[in-house]
Scaffold this motif. Structure first.
Motif, mmCIF file in Angstrom:
data_model
loop_
_atom_site.group_PDB
_atom_site.id
_atom_site.type_symbol
_atom_site.label_atom_id
_atom_site.label_comp_id
_atom_site.label_asym_id
_atom_site.label_seq_id
_atom_site.Cartn_x
_atom_site.Cartn_y
_atom_site.Cartn_z
ATOM 1 N N GLY A 1 2.094 10.443 4.364
ATOM 2 C CA GLY A 1 2.367 9.006 4.366
ATOM 3 C C GLY A 1 2.727 8.485 5.743
ATOM 4 O O GLY A 1 2.273 7.407 6.158
ATOM 5 N N GLN A 2 3.533 9.254 6.486
ATOM 6 C CA GLN A 2 3.925 8.821 7.830
ATOM 7 C C GLN A 2 2.735 8.818 8.765
ATOM 8 O O GLN A 2 2.587 7.912 9.604
ATOM 9 N N VAL A 3 1.868 9.819 8.655
ATOM 10 C CA VAL A 3 0.676 9.868 9.504
ATOM 11 C C VAL A 3 -0.244 8.688 9.204
ATOM 12 O O VAL A 3 -0.744 8.018 10.124
ATOM 13 N N VAL A 4 -0.471 8.421 7.915
ATOM 14 C CA VAL A 4 -1.332 7.306 7.527
ATOM 15 C C VAL A 4 -0.745 5.978 7.995
ATOM 16 O O VAL A 4 -1.468 5.100 8.512
ATOM 17 N N GLU A 5 0.568 5.822 7.845
ATOM 18 C CA GLU A 5 1.204 4.567 8.264
ATOM 19 C C GLU A 5 1.130 4.381 9.778
ATOM 20 O O GLU A 5 0.779 3.300 10.269
ATOM 21 N N SER A 6 1.457 5.432 10.534
ATOM 22 C CA SER A 6 1.541 5.307 11.990
ATOM 23 C C SER A 6 0.182 5.204 12.657
ATOM 24 O O SER A 6 0.025 4.447 13.624
ATOM 25 N N VAL B 1 0.832 -1.208 0.000
ATOM 26 C CA VAL B 1 0.000 0.000 0.000
ATOM 27 C C VAL B 1 0.864 1.254 0.000
ATOM 28 O O VAL B 1 0.614 2.205 -0.757
ATOM 29 N N LEU B 2 1.906 1.271 0.825
ATOM 30 C CA LEU B 2 2.758 2.461 0.905
ATOM 31 C C LEU B 2 3.586 2.649 -0.368
ATOM 32 O O LEU B 2 3.834 3.783 -0.787
ATOM 33 N N ALA B 3 4.030 1.549 -0.981
ATOM 34 C CA ALA B 3 4.779 1.676 -2.232
ATOM 35 C C ALA B 3 3.910 2.330 -3.309
ATOM 36 O O ALA B 3 4.363 3.223 -4.039
ATOM 37 N N TYR C 1 -2.899 4.573 11.035
ATOM 38 C CA TYR C 1 -3.920 3.706 10.451
ATOM 39 C C TYR C 1 -3.353 2.363 9.974
ATOM 40 O O TYR C 1 -3.784 1.307 10.449
ATOM 41 N N LEU C 2 -2.402 2.393 9.025
ATOM 42 C CA LEU C 2 -1.979 1.149 8.391
ATOM 43 C C LEU C 2 -1.345 0.173 9.386
ATOM 44 O O LEU C 2 -1.783 -0.982 9.487
ATOM 45 N N THR C 3 -0.308 0.627 10.110
ATOM 46 C CA THR C 3 0.359 -0.281 11.043
ATOM 47 C C THR C 3 -0.562 -0.744 12.161
ATOM 48 O O THR C 3 -0.636 -1.947 12.442
ATOM 49 N N PRO C 4 -1.295 0.148 12.844
ATOM 50 C CA PRO C 4 -2.202 -0.353 13.886
ATOM 51 C C PRO C 4 -3.318 -1.242 13.342
ATOM 52 O O PRO C 4 -3.672 -2.240 13.970
ATOM 53 N N ARG C 5 -3.890 -0.894 12.170
ATOM 54 C CA ARG C 5 -5.038 -1.642 11.660
ATOM 55 C C ARG C 5 -4.629 -2.928 10.954
ATOM 56 O O ARG C 5 -5.191 -3.997 11.216
#
Length: 365
Positions: free
Chosen positions: A284-289, A218-220, A291-295
């Protein structure tokens, strides 16, 4: 006062635990490549089993799995090395001119507030000349010194990089036998519960690996598309590298950010262009930290988002960079153990038994 059999057994297990801890502490530098090779073998074992089920010999399947992993790592290097070799030589020519423009804008602005402020362009030009004129070794030596990494340690790192695939290959060849021999050491009365614990742990770690791959993908895509919309010519290699490098928390994102800002600085030569690229990485860092990593990771392995953040910080503090790498999978294993301890406690007499000498409350008058 003589010790009971339970006390003797507890002391024996405590002594064994202390001896194992001391051995691990003393042999940590030697054991690290073997532990990482075991992790690689564990991750690649399902692929080897699938190939073996389709008639591929185990030795060939293990070789193909290791080769595939090496090719992925090589592809990541091939993505990023051309970017660095292309952009770094341009620093000496373009950055001083950019700094002169910055001085032309910054000095009058600071003068309005009675402050004398400017960038020393000659100092920056001298540093950049060193960087691209054959003095990279001196800069690298100072960086390694600041990171407390000596030459021997650096050689050990590269040695381990060659050692780990070899050890992982031999572990894959004999994985099933190693697992069975290890299980045979478990007392028969504990084997059922230990097997249940291992099965649950294996399921949780499988969810973690799938979640991690999903986050990376997703991040790529996000970084590649977002940087392309900003207009960065190197959006594809930098975006893909940043997405794949987030497997290494913080370091992957930081390296991708530096490369993207450098490329934006040399390509756009405007504050707005650099700010847009920085904004992409900020989002990207906000979304990753948050949402993506926790979810996608935390929920898949059953960890609360706060627990995910705490695990990264705690393992990083205790074990450094390696701790950050193993924080989430190790937390997944600990989570399985904590769940079982909680179930045992909730079913124990300590929790269920009512107090014997409880005095009933008298009704209010």
């Amino acid at each position: 006062m003589p010790l009971t059999s339970n006390q003797i057994r507890a002391l024996l297990w405590a002594s064994i635990a202390v001896v194992i801890w001391l051995l691990l502490s003393l042999l940590a530098p030697v054991l690290m490549p073997f532990l990482l090779a075991a992790v690689l073998a564990y991750a690649l074992h399902p692929l080897v089993e699938r190939l073996h089920g389709k008639g591929v010999p185990r030795w060939l399947g293990a070789g193909l799995a290791i080769t595939l992993l090496m090719l992925v790592l090589l592809a990541v290097l091939l993505l990023i090395v051309p970017v660095i070799t292309k952009q770094v030589p341009l620093l000496r020519e373009q950055v001083p001119e950019l700094l002169n423009r910055l001085n032309a804008w910054l000095t009058p602005l600071a003068g309005r507030f009675g402050v004398s402020l400017s960038v020393d362009v000659s100092l920056v030009r001298g540093w950049l000349t060193k960087l691209v004129s054959g003095h990279e070794g001196e800069i690298l030596e100072s960086l390694l010194s600041s990171l407390r990494i000596g030459g021997s340690a650096l050689a050990a790192v590269f040695g381990n990089l060659f050692l780990m695939p070899i050890v992982a290959y031999y572990l894959l060849l004999d994985w099933d036998n190693l697992v069975e021999r290890t299980k045979s050491l478990i007392p028969p009365r504990w084997r059922a519960s230990v097997q249940s614990f291992l099965d649950e742990t294996d399921g949780v770690l499988g969810q973690y690996l799938r979640g991690q791959l999903l986050v990376m993908g997703v991040l790529a895509v996000f970084y590649t598309v977002a940087l392309a919309l900003v207009g960065l010519n190197l959006a594809l290699p930098i975006g893909v590298f940043t997405g794949l490098a987030v497997f290494v928390p913080y370091l992957g994102f930081g390296l991708g950010l530096v490369l993207a800002l450098l490329a934006a600085l040399l390509e756009f030569q405007t504050v707005l262009g650099v700010a847009l690229v920085a904004a992409v990485y900020g989002v990207g860092q906000v979304v990753e930290s948050l949402y993506l990593t926790p979810r996608l990771l935390g929920e898949r392995i059953g960890l609360h988002p706060i627990a995910v953040i705490f695990a990264l910080l705690a393992f990083g503090h205790l074990f450094g960079f390696v701790g950050v790498l193993i924080a989430l999978p190790a937390s997944a294993v600990l989570l399985v153990a904590i769940r079982r301890l909680r179930r045992s406690y909730m079913a124990s007499a300590l929790y269920l038994e009512s107090p014997r000498n409880a005095v009933p409350e008298s009704p209010e008058a």
